[in-house]
Design a protein around this motif. Structure first.
Motif, PDB file in Angstrom:
ATOM      1  N   ILE A  61       0.834  -1.207   0.000  1.00 22.27           N
ATOM      2  CA  ILE A  61       0.000   0.000   0.000  1.00 22.27           C
ATOM      3  C   ILE A  61       0.866   1.253   0.000  1.00 22.27           C
ATOM      4  CG2 ILE A  61      -1.648   1.349   1.347  1.00 22.27           C
ATOM      5  CD1 ILE A  61      -2.935  -1.025  -0.051  1.00 22.27           C
ATOM      6  N   THR A  62       1.890   1.266   0.833  1.00 18.10           N
ATOM      7  CA  THR A  62       2.738   2.462   0.885  1.00 18.10           C
ATOM      8  C   THR A  62       3.501   2.646  -0.419  1.00 18.10           C
ATOM      9  OG1 THR A  62       4.460   1.140   1.981  1.00 18.10           O
ATOM     10  CG2 THR A  62       2.973   2.423   3.388  1.00 18.10           C
ATOM     11  N   GLY A  63       3.934   1.548  -1.023  1.00 17.64           N
ATOM     12  CA  GLY A  63       4.617   1.650  -2.304  1.00 17.64           C
ATOM     13  C   GLY A  63       3.725   2.222  -3.382  1.00 17.64           C
TER      14      GLY A  63
ATOM     15  N   GLU B 141       3.373  10.159  -9.737  1.00 16.46           N
ATOM     16  CA  GLU B 141       2.617  10.244 -10.986  1.00 16.46           C
ATOM     17  C   GLU B 141       1.738  11.488 -11.049  1.00 16.46           C
ATOM     18  OE1 GLU B 141      -0.858   7.666 -13.361  1.00 16.46           O
ATOM     19  OE2 GLU B 141       0.180   6.798 -11.621  1.00 16.46           O
ATOM     20  N   PHE B 142       1.107  11.841  -9.924  1.00 15.39           N
ATOM     21  CA  PHE B 142       0.151  12.950  -9.926  1.00 15.39           C
ATOM     22  C   PHE B 142       0.692  14.194  -9.229  1.00 15.39           C
ATOM     23  CE2 PHE B 142      -2.481   9.086 -10.233  1.00 15.39           C
ATOM     24  CZ  PHE B 142      -3.176   9.384 -11.404  1.00 15.39           C
ATOM     25  N   ALA B 143       1.990  14.201  -8.917  1.00 15.70           N
ATOM     26  CA  ALA B 143       2.622  15.340  -8.243  1.00 15.70           C
ATOM     27  C   ALA B 143       1.853  15.704  -6.970  1.00 15.70           C
ATOM     28  CB  ALA B 143       2.707  16.541  -9.184  1.00 15.70           C
ATOM     29  N   ALA B 144       1.441  14.681  -6.235  1.00 24.30           N
ATOM     30  CA  ALA B 144       0.683  14.883  -4.994  1.00 24.30           C
ATOM     31  C   ALA B 144       1.628  14.827  -3.794  1.00 24.30           C
ATOM     32  CB  ALA B 144      -0.386  13.807  -4.853  1.00 24.30           C
ATOM     33  N   LYS B 145       1.434  15.708  -2.856  1.00 25.97           N
ATOM     34  CA  LYS B 145       2.305  15.784  -1.689  1.00 25.97           C
ATOM     35  C   LYS B 145       1.673  15.199  -0.425  1.00 25.97           C
ATOM     36  CE  LYS B 145       5.609  17.815  -3.906  1.00 25.97           C
ATOM     37  NZ  LYS B 145       6.827  17.055  -4.238  1.00 25.97           N
ATOM     38  N   GLY B 146       0.364  15.003  -0.457  1.00 22.83           N
ATOM     39  CA  GLY B 146      -0.300  14.561   0.765  1.00 22.83           C
ATOM     40  C   GLY B 146      -1.258  13.411   0.533  1.00 22.83           C
ATOM     41  N   VAL B 147      -1.560  12.696   1.621  1.00 23.38           N
ATOM     42  CA  VAL B 147      -2.469  11.561   1.589  1.00 23.38           C
ATOM     43  C   VAL B 147      -3.522  11.749   2.669  1.00 23.38           C
ATOM     44  CG1 VAL B 147      -2.703   9.062   1.884  1.00 23.38           C
ATOM     45  CG2 VAL B 147      -0.642  10.005   0.808  1.00 23.38           C
ATOM     46  N   ILE B 148      -4.774  11.553   2.290  1.00 21.26           N
ATOM     47  CA  ILE B 148      -5.859  11.477   3.274  1.00 21.26           C
ATOM     48  C   ILE B 148      -6.260  10.016   3.387  1.00 21.26           C
ATOM     49  CG2 ILE B 148      -8.208  12.143   3.868  1.00 21.26           C
ATOM     50  CD1 ILE B 148      -7.846  14.677   2.267  1.00 21.26           C
ATOM     51  N   ALA B 149      -6.242   9.493   4.592  1.00 18.63           N
ATOM     52  CA  ALA B 149      -6.574   8.081   4.809  1.00 18.63           C
ATOM     53  C   ALA B 149      -7.513   7.945   5.997  1.00 18.63           C
ATOM     54  CB  ALA B 149      -5.315   7.264   5.054  1.00 18.63           C
TER      55      ALA B 149
ATOM     56  N   ALA C  31       2.747   1.487   9.142  1.00 14.07           N
ATOM     57  CA  ALA C  31       3.382   1.604   7.825  1.00 14.07           C
ATOM     58  C   ALA C  31       3.042   2.931   7.172  1.00 14.07           C
ATOM     59  CB  ALA C  31       2.941   0.444   6.930  1.00 14.07           C
ATOM     60  N   LEU C  32       1.797   3.363   7.261  1.00 16.35           N
ATOM     61  CA  LEU C  32       1.397   4.648   6.681  1.00 16.35           C
ATOM     62  C   LEU C  32       2.101   5.804   7.382  1.00 16.35           C
ATOM     63  CD1 LEU C  32      -2.452   4.106   6.163  1.00 16.35           C
ATOM     64  CD2 LEU C  32      -0.679   4.114   4.402  1.00 16.35           C
ATOM     65  N   GLN C  33       2.228   5.711   8.695  1.00 11.11           N
ATOM     66  CA  GLN C  33       2.849   6.797   9.458  1.00 11.11           C
ATOM     67  C   GLN C  33       4.337   6.939   9.149  1.00 11.11           C
ATOM     68  OE1 GLN C  33       1.642   5.532  13.385  1.00 11.11           O
ATOM     69  NE2 GLN C  33      -0.118   6.922  13.412  1.00 11.11           N
ATOM     70  N   GLU C  34       4.960   5.884   8.651  1.00  8.86           N
ATOM     71  CA  GLU C  34       6.386   5.924   8.342  1.00  8.86           C
ATOM     72  C   GLU C  34       6.682   6.394   6.920  1.00  8.86           C
ATOM     73  OE1 GLU C  34       7.632   1.976   9.218  1.00  8.86           O
ATOM     74  OE2 GLU C  34       7.395   2.199  11.401  1.00  8.86           O
ATOM     75  N   MET C  35       5.652   6.657   6.123  1.00  8.90           N
ATOM     76  CA  MET C  35       5.873   7.106   4.744  1.00  8.90           C
ATOM     77  C   MET C  35       6.461   8.509   4.697  1.00  8.90           C
ATOM     78  SD  MET C  35       2.588   6.165   2.404  1.00  8.90           S
ATOM     79  CE  MET C  35       1.598   7.366   3.306  1.00  8.90           C
ATOM     80  N   PRO C  36       7.276   8.806   3.687  1.00  9.33           N
ATOM     81  CA  PRO C  36       7.784  10.176   3.500  1.00  9.33           C
ATOM     82  C   PRO C  36       6.792  11.058   2.742  1.00  9.33           C
ATOM     83  CG  PRO C  36       8.767   8.732   1.883  1.00  9.33           C
ATOM     84  CD  PRO C  36       7.924   7.848   2.755  1.00  9.33           C
ATOM     85  N   LEU C  37       5.525  10.952   3.095  1.00  9.49           N
ATOM     86  CA  LEU C  37       4.467  11.791   2.529  1.00  9.49           C
ATOM     87  C   LEU C  37       3.666  12.383   3.678  1.00  9.49           C
ATOM     88  CD1 LEU C  37       3.034   9.497  -0.319  1.00  9.49           C
ATOM     89  CD2 LEU C  37       4.413  11.556  -0.644  1.00  9.49           C
ATOM     90  N   LYS C  38       3.153  13.563   3.479  1.00  5.74           N
ATOM     91  CA  LYS C  38       2.298  14.178   4.492  1.00  5.74           C
ATOM     92  C   LYS C  38       1.014  13.363   4.590  1.00  5.74           C
ATOM     93  CE  LYS C  38       0.048  18.475   5.873  1.00  5.74           C
ATOM     94  NZ  LYS C  38      -0.242  19.892   5.504  1.00  5.74           N
ATOM     95  N   LEU C  39       0.726  12.878   5.788  1.00  2.00           N
ATOM     96  CA  LEU C  39      -0.414  11.998   5.997  1.00  2.00           C
ATOM     97  C   LEU C  39      -1.431  12.658   6.918  1.00  2.00           C
ATOM     98  CD1 LEU C  39      -1.790   9.144   5.836  1.00  2.00           C
ATOM     99  CD2 LEU C  39      -0.441   8.546   7.871  1.00  2.00           C
ATOM    100  N   HIS C  40      -2.663  12.685   6.447  1.00  4.99           N
ATOM    101  CA  HIS C  40      -3.770  13.133   7.293  1.00  4.99           C
ATOM    102  C   HIS C  40      -4.658  11.919   7.528  1.00  4.99           C
ATOM    103  CE1 HIS C  40      -6.757  15.446   9.243  1.00  4.99           C
ATOM    104  NE2 HIS C  40      -7.581  15.584   8.211  1.00  4.99           N
ATOM    105  N   MET C  41      -4.494  11.271   8.691  1.00  8.36           N
ATOM    106  CA  MET C  41      -5.272  10.082   9.015  1.00  8.36           C
ATOM    107  C   MET C  41      -6.453  10.486   9.885  1.00  8.36           C
ATOM    108  SD  MET C  41      -4.052   6.477  10.780  1.00  8.36           S
ATOM    109  CE  MET C  41      -2.712   6.266   9.596  1.00  8.36           C
ATOM    110  N   ILE C  42      -7.634  10.151   9.461  1.00 10.65           N
ATOM    111  CA  ILE C  42      -8.844  10.579  10.162  1.00 10.65           C
ATOM    112  C   ILE C  42      -9.629   9.369  10.670  1.00 10.65           C
ATOM    113  CG2 ILE C  42      -9.027  12.789   8.987  1.00 10.65           C
ATOM    114  CD1 ILE C  42     -10.893  11.601   7.011  1.00 10.65           C
ATOM    115  N   LYS C  43     -10.484   9.601  11.645  1.00  9.03           N
ATOM    116  CA  LYS C  43     -11.191   8.496  12.288  1.00  9.03           C
ATOM    117  C   LYS C  43     -12.177   7.853  11.322  1.00  9.03           C
ATOM    118  CE  LYS C  43     -14.789  11.363  14.482  1.00  9.03           C
ATOM    119  NZ  LYS C  43     -15.364  11.763  15.787  1.00  9.03           N
ATOM    120  N   ASP C  44     -12.449   6.589  11.586  1.00  6.80           N
ATOM    121  CA  ASP C  44     -13.397   5.822  10.787  1.00  6.80           C
ATOM    122  C   ASP C  44     -14.785   6.028  11.382  1.00  6.80           C
ATOM    123  OD1 ASP C  44     -14.841   3.987   9.317  1.00  6.80           O
ATOM    124  OD2 ASP C  44     -13.271   2.469   9.355  1.00  6.80           O
TER     125      ASP C  44
END
Length: 508
Positions: free
Chosen positions: A83-85, A93-101, A112-125
């Motif tokens: 998933i992180t890969g 590919e899309f010149a995106a800097k951040g991830v919403i998950a 694994a998501l928290q260790e990615m070199p991308l800005k991560l916004h993880m929100i509650k389910d």
């Protein structure tokens, strides 16, 4: 600039919190079938096929609704395998800097998501009724985290089966009415059988090629794979199965794998059905006079009580929960769990059903396969990984507390006040398994004695120091102490012989 919106295989809901935070006009939804998720345990082929097919259909639905979806199939030559890969690849590919998950349901994927070199916004389910904060507040300061008290709070919060501030029918729990053994005349036809369409057939071919050595039968494949089909199964069950579900929910039969069970956990846990809406539709069946209170309350308790409670325990206890082993059990999982030969009819039936359907109901899991593993002293992590692998509704947030906590008592009593152990008498009472078994459930010692009878006492005696002061187990030890000394010695010796044979790989 676009952002990546991660949608996992158990998050197939258009109400997913990550989608609610996204901008349809510029953000990119990322979905991926990856080797890491398909093989971190040897998943049942039906489970893999169900998730992949449902993912593909959900991606098509999102595209139809106007979303841009970057979807990776398992056999895509550019597939990174994780998933992180895939997120890193799509970010480039899309010149995106951040991830919403939306928060995943397994600690390993969160980390694994928290260790990615991308800005991560993880929100509650938000598909769950109780947030982490609510469960933590409920748990704080309590000596015992008993599900029943949590369940009552969930009833109050949702208003399900409530008359003002009082429970419908004057009681919170009608479980005492739900323990009837079933006759062989089951009037429910079982779950709907959905024929494979082109999408499903393509996935089945892929899964057969990649995972044919995994434990489990892929075909015939009958699962619902989109929300419309899942709703059809819900309607079918409410109409035909719900009225008698409560009475026989703990029963087991040789020749009927589904009895009156809903078979909805696949679809609820993957996101195809909303759990609160399911409960509301089931409640309406009671309000309309179609189903009795014991059936409706029993089902709703499983969803807003037990399911929510399991998730609360999993996240409250933290990432090390699956490694716990309070009873220090170390035996390997016997080969019979993977279809090896056994003379125990109840185990053979439960495992064969699991192999064929990627499904067994809660009593088969708890009081047959789980009970045997606990009595035999199997390493709970081995048991945990087996359940996670073989059932199509198993995701770690719900599976681990059920196995580590409830089934194997490996958490030391957080979930259960006592171990769920029984002799063969319980299985005999709730099923017809014992009638055609090579062992004799009435025999307490000797070569033909039911292994559950032998191992039950062996378990109690080897853990006597821990459990004899438990108020719910004192009678068991008093019964043992009243036995003739020679008989006690014979029971333990016969149990040891059985365990030795099991460890030597003999067919038991």
């Amino acid at each position: 600039m676009s952002r990546l919106i991660l949608v996992l295989g158990d998050q197939l809901s258009d109400r997913l919190s990550a989608l609610q935070k996204a901008d349809e006009s510029k953000d990119v939804v990322v979905m991926a079938e990856v080797a890491d998720e398909a093989s971190y345990v040897p998943h049942h082929p039906k489970k893999i096929a169900f998730i992949f097919a449902a993912m593909r259909k959900f991606a098509a639905q999102l595209r139809d609704d106007g979303w841009k979806v970057a979807y990776t199939t398992l056999d895509d030559p550019d597939n990174s395998g994780s998933i992180t890969g895939e997120l890193l690849r799509r970010a480039e590919e899309f010149a995106a800097k951040g991830v919403i998950a939306t928060e995943p349901g397994e600690w390993r994927l969160i980390e694994a998501l928290q260790e990615m070199p991308l800005k991560l916004h993880m929100i509650k389910d938000t598909r769950f009724i109780a947030s982490h904060a609510e469960f933590e507040a409920w748990a704080e300061g309590r000596k015992e985290l008993r599900m029943e008290w949590f369940y009552r709070d969930m009833r109050r919060k949702t208003g399900l089966l409530m008359d003002g501030d009082k429970p419908v029918g004057g009681k919170w729990n009608f479980d005492h009415e739900n323990r009837k053994p079933a006759s062989e005349e089951i009037t429910f036809s079982g779950p709907m059988q959905f024929p494979a369409d082109d999408v499903v057939e393509e996935v089945l071919t892929l899964v057969d090629a990649k995972f044919r050595r995994n434990f489990g039968t892929l075909r015939p494949f009958w699962f619902a794979t989109d929300k419309d089909q899942a709703q059809q199964q819900l309607d079918h069950w409410i109409r035909e199965g719900l009225p008698k579900f409560g009475d026989y929910q703990d029963a087991m039969l040789n020749e009927n794998r589904f009895l009156y069970h809903s078979i909805l956990s696949f679809y609820i846990n993957a996101g195809l059905l909303d759990p609160l809406e399911v409960c509301q539709q089931v409640e309406q069946a009671y309000r309309d006079g179609h189903a009795p209170i014991n059936a409706v309350e029993g089902f709703i308790r499983q969803i807003i009580g037990w399911r929510e409670y399991m998730r609360g325990i999993y996240f409250l206890e933290g990432p090390d929960y699956t490694a716990r082993n309070a009873l220090e059990h170390t035996r390997d999982l016997p080969a019979l769990y993977w279809g090896g030969a056994t003379k125990m009819n109840c185990m053979a039936k439960a495992v064969a059903q699991t192999e064929a359907e990627a499904y067994a109901h809660h009593i088969q899991r708890l009081m047959v396969t789980g009970n045997f593993a606990l009595l035999a002293g199997v390493d709970p992590n081995h048991v945990h990984e087996w359940y996670l692998a073989v059932y199509a509704d198993a995701y770690e947030w719900v599976e681990a507390p059920n196995v580590i906590g409830m089934s194997q008592w490996a958490d030391g009593g957080i979930v259960g006040s006592k171990p769920y152990v029984s002799s063969g008498a319980y299985i005999d009472r709730m099923s017809d398994y014992c009638k055609t078994c090579a062992y004799k459930v009435k025999d307490k010692t000797g070569p033909d004695a039911c292994p559950f009878n032998l191992l039950y006492w062996h378990f109690l005696i080897r853990h006597r120091a821990r459990f004899e002061t438990n108020p719910r187990m004192g009678n068991m030890y008093r019964t043992w102490d009243r036995m003739d000394g020679t008989r006690r010695e014979t029971v333990l010796k016969d149990a040891e012989k059985f365990l030795d044979r099991m460890e030597c790989g003999e067919a038991i």
